[in-house]
Design a protein around this motif. Structure first.
Motif, short mmCIF file in Angstrom:
data_model
loop_
_atom_site.label_atom_id
_atom_site.label_comp_id
_atom_site.label_asym_id
_atom_site.label_seq_id
_atom_site.Cartn_x
_atom_site.Cartn_y
_atom_site.Cartn_z
N GLY A 1 0.82 -1.20 0.00
CA GLY A 1 0.00 0.00 0.00
C GLY A 1 0.85 1.25 0.00
O GLY A 1 2.09 1.20 0.10
N PHE A 2 0.19 2.39 -0.11
CA PHE A 2 0.85 3.69 -0.16
C PHE A 2 0.39 4.46 1.08
O PHE A 2 -0.81 4.75 1.23
CB PHE A 2 0.43 4.42 -1.43
CG PHE A 2 1.20 5.66 -1.75
CD1 PHE A 2 2.59 5.68 -1.72
CD2 PHE A 2 0.54 6.83 -2.12
CE1 PHE A 2 3.30 6.82 -2.04
CE2 PHE A 2 1.24 7.98 -2.44
CZ PHE A 2 2.63 7.97 -2.40
N PHE A 3 1.31 4.77 1.99
CA PHE A 3 0.95 5.28 3.31
C PHE A 3 1.65 6.61 3.62
O PHE A 3 2.79 6.83 3.20
CB PHE A 3 1.36 4.28 4.39
CG PHE A 3 0.83 2.89 4.18
CD1 PHE A 3 -0.38 2.50 4.70
CD2 PHE A 3 1.56 1.96 3.45
CE1 PHE A 3 -0.87 1.21 4.52
CE2 PHE A 3 1.11 0.67 3.26
CZ PHE A 3 -0.12 0.30 3.80
N LEU B 1 -0.41 -1.52 -8.45
CA LEU B 1 -0.04 -0.43 -7.55
C LEU B 1 1.19 0.22 -8.13
O LEU B 1 2.22 -0.44 -8.33
CB LEU B 1 0.25 -0.94 -6.14
CG LEU B 1 0.79 0.11 -5.15
CD1 LEU B 1 -0.24 1.20 -4.89
CD2 LEU B 1 1.22 -0.55 -3.84
N VAL B 2 1.10 1.51 -8.45
CA VAL B 2 2.23 2.24 -9.05
C VAL B 2 3.22 2.58 -7.95
O VAL B 2 2.86 3.24 -6.96
CB VAL B 2 1.74 3.52 -9.74
CG1 VAL B 2 2.92 4.24 -10.40
CG2 VAL B 2 0.67 3.20 -10.77
N ILE B 3 4.50 2.16 -8.11
CA ILE B 3 5.45 2.32 -7.01
C ILE B 3 6.63 3.24 -7.31
O ILE B 3 7.28 3.71 -6.39
CB ILE B 3 5.99 0.96 -6.53
CG1 ILE B 3 6.77 0.24 -7.64
CG2 ILE B 3 4.86 0.09 -6.01
CD1 ILE B 3 7.52 -1.00 -7.14
N ALA B 4 6.92 3.50 -8.59
CA ALA B 4 8.07 4.37 -8.89
C ALA B 4 8.03 4.84 -10.33
O ALA B 4 7.55 4.13 -11.22
CB ALA B 4 9.38 3.62 -8.63
N LYS B 5 8.55 6.05 -10.56
CA LYS B 5 8.70 6.59 -11.92
C LYS B 5 10.12 6.34 -12.37
O LYS B 5 11.07 6.53 -11.61
CB LYS B 5 8.38 8.08 -11.94
CG LYS B 5 8.26 8.67 -13.35
CD LYS B 5 7.87 10.13 -13.29
CE LYS B 5 7.55 10.68 -14.68
NZ LYS B 5 8.60 10.47 -15.68
N VAL C 1 5.35 -1.01 -11.44
CA VAL C 1 4.11 -1.36 -10.75
C VAL C 1 4.26 -2.71 -10.07
O VAL C 1 5.08 -3.54 -10.47
CB VAL C 1 2.91 -1.41 -11.72
CG1 VAL C 1 2.62 -0.04 -12.30
CG2 VAL C 1 3.13 -2.43 -12.84
N ILE C 2 3.48 -2.90 -9.01
CA ILE C 2 3.34 -4.22 -8.41
C ILE C 2 2.06 -4.82 -8.97
O ILE C 2 1.00 -4.18 -8.96
CB ILE C 2 3.28 -4.14 -6.88
CG1 ILE C 2 4.61 -3.62 -6.33
CG2 ILE C 2 2.96 -5.50 -6.28
CD1 ILE C 2 4.59 -3.34 -4.84
N ALA D 1 0.39 8.51 -11.23
CA ALA D 1 1.32 8.95 -10.19
C ALA D 1 1.62 7.80 -9.24
O ALA D 1 0.83 6.84 -9.12
CB ALA D 1 0.73 10.13 -9.42
N VAL D 2 2.76 7.88 -8.56
CA VAL D 2 3.12 6.89 -7.56
C VAL D 2 2.02 6.83 -6.50
O VAL D 2 1.53 7.85 -6.03
CB VAL D 2 4.48 7.23 -6.92
CG1 VAL D 2 4.77 6.31 -5.73
CG2 VAL D 2 5.59 7.14 -7.95
N GLY D 3 1.64 5.61 -6.14
CA GLY D 3 0.58 5.41 -5.16
C GLY D 3 -0.77 5.11 -5.77
O GLY D 3 -1.67 4.63 -5.08
#
Length: 282
Positions: free
Chosen positions: A78-80, A157-161, A168-169, A188-190
């Motif tokens: 997740g994005f926290f 889930l987008v994790i990095a550019k 993505v995961i 966007a990330v997250g």
């Protein structure tokens, strides 16, 4: 069906066993029970009723239930947002009254309040508590199981550019990539997205698309979007074949090529007409 036993970090289906002053006690098949605090109890709850709850630990490390759902459960990413930092670790908001703890040795770089981080929710075997981990590569598999095929829908889930696009995961299991030149919407990330498998590489990484692969699939998406916007705008839109590519991307989320192909498909089907002044539903 009622859980055979209570499972930490997951949604459990449990039976209401008894009402008490602090809340209600819920029981699994093995007769293990835990408290659902009074703040989550509603008037329509009754003894022997089955309810779904998320199970985690309270400030005293006791199992406790909630009817709320966290941003990520056990073995999910997740994005926290970081809400507190201490010498021994940091805490992030994961949508529950008790924040999720990330030990210092599970962080890649020091956390600061206000940071937003991609984390994995794990169970600490020593303390039997749920923790967040930023060092996530160890949890991503490169052995793709059977059943993954071209155009299979997947959860992202987008994790990095990166210079090529966005990492993505995929389905909380695998590494994937969305390529910039194939994106026709802001990302966007997250972000969480629905995607489609484009290619499974020899190293187990996946190339992913946000649209189904193939001309027919892309046309279906385009025609659906055009008809949806026509319905929302009283049957007319101020665009045509000559509309600017950037404008088309912004309004329809399509490349100019797919937009024109979709218009032609709808004209041939007798659903629309396109003139110098716009697109009109028939």
């Amino acid at each position: 069906m009622i859980n055979e036993k209570i499972e930490l970090g997951k949604i459990n289906t449990l039976r209401i066993d008894r009402f008490t002053e602090p809340g209600i006690y819920l029981m699994a098949q093995n007769e293990e029970d835990l408290l659902l605090p009074g703040q989550y109890v509603t008037d329509d709850m009754a003894v022997d009723q089955e309810i779904d709850v998320f199970v985690y630990t309270d400030s005293e490390d006791r199992l406790v239930a909630t009817t709320e759902t966290p941003k990520a459960m056990l073995d999910e990413f997740g994005f926290f947002e970081v809400v507190d930092v201490a010498e021994f670790g940091a805490f992030v908001n994961w949508g529950l009254p008790k924040d999720l703890f990330i030990p210092k040795n599970r962080q890649k770089t020091p956390f600061r309040v206000g940071d937003r981080r991609i984390l994995r929710v794990v169970k600490d075997e020593k303390s039997e508590r749920l923790l967040g981990v930023e060092k996530i590569k160890q949890f991503l598999s490169h052995e793709v199981e059977e059943g993954y095929y071209k155009n299979r829908p997947v959860k992202l889930l987008v994790i990095a550019k990166t210079p090529l696009g966005y990492k993505v995961i995929v389905d909380n299991k695998y590494s994937g990539m969305l390529f910039t030149n194939e994106l026709f919407e802001d990302i966007a990330v997250g972000d969480t997205k629905k995607g489609y498998v484009k290619l499974i590489r020899k190293d187990g990484n996946m190339d992913i698309s946000l649209q189904p692969i193939g001309t027919a699939a892309k046309t279906d998406i385009g025609t659906d979007k055009i008809m949806q916007l026509l319905e929302e705008n009283n049957g007319s839109l101020p665009y045509n074949y000559k509309s600017d590519a950037d404008l088309v991307n912004s309004v329809f989320g399509l490349s100019k090529k797919n937009y024109k192909r979709s218009l032609t498909t709808l004209i041939d089907a007798g659903k629309i007409e396109v003139t110098e002044t716009g697109i009109y539903k028939k």
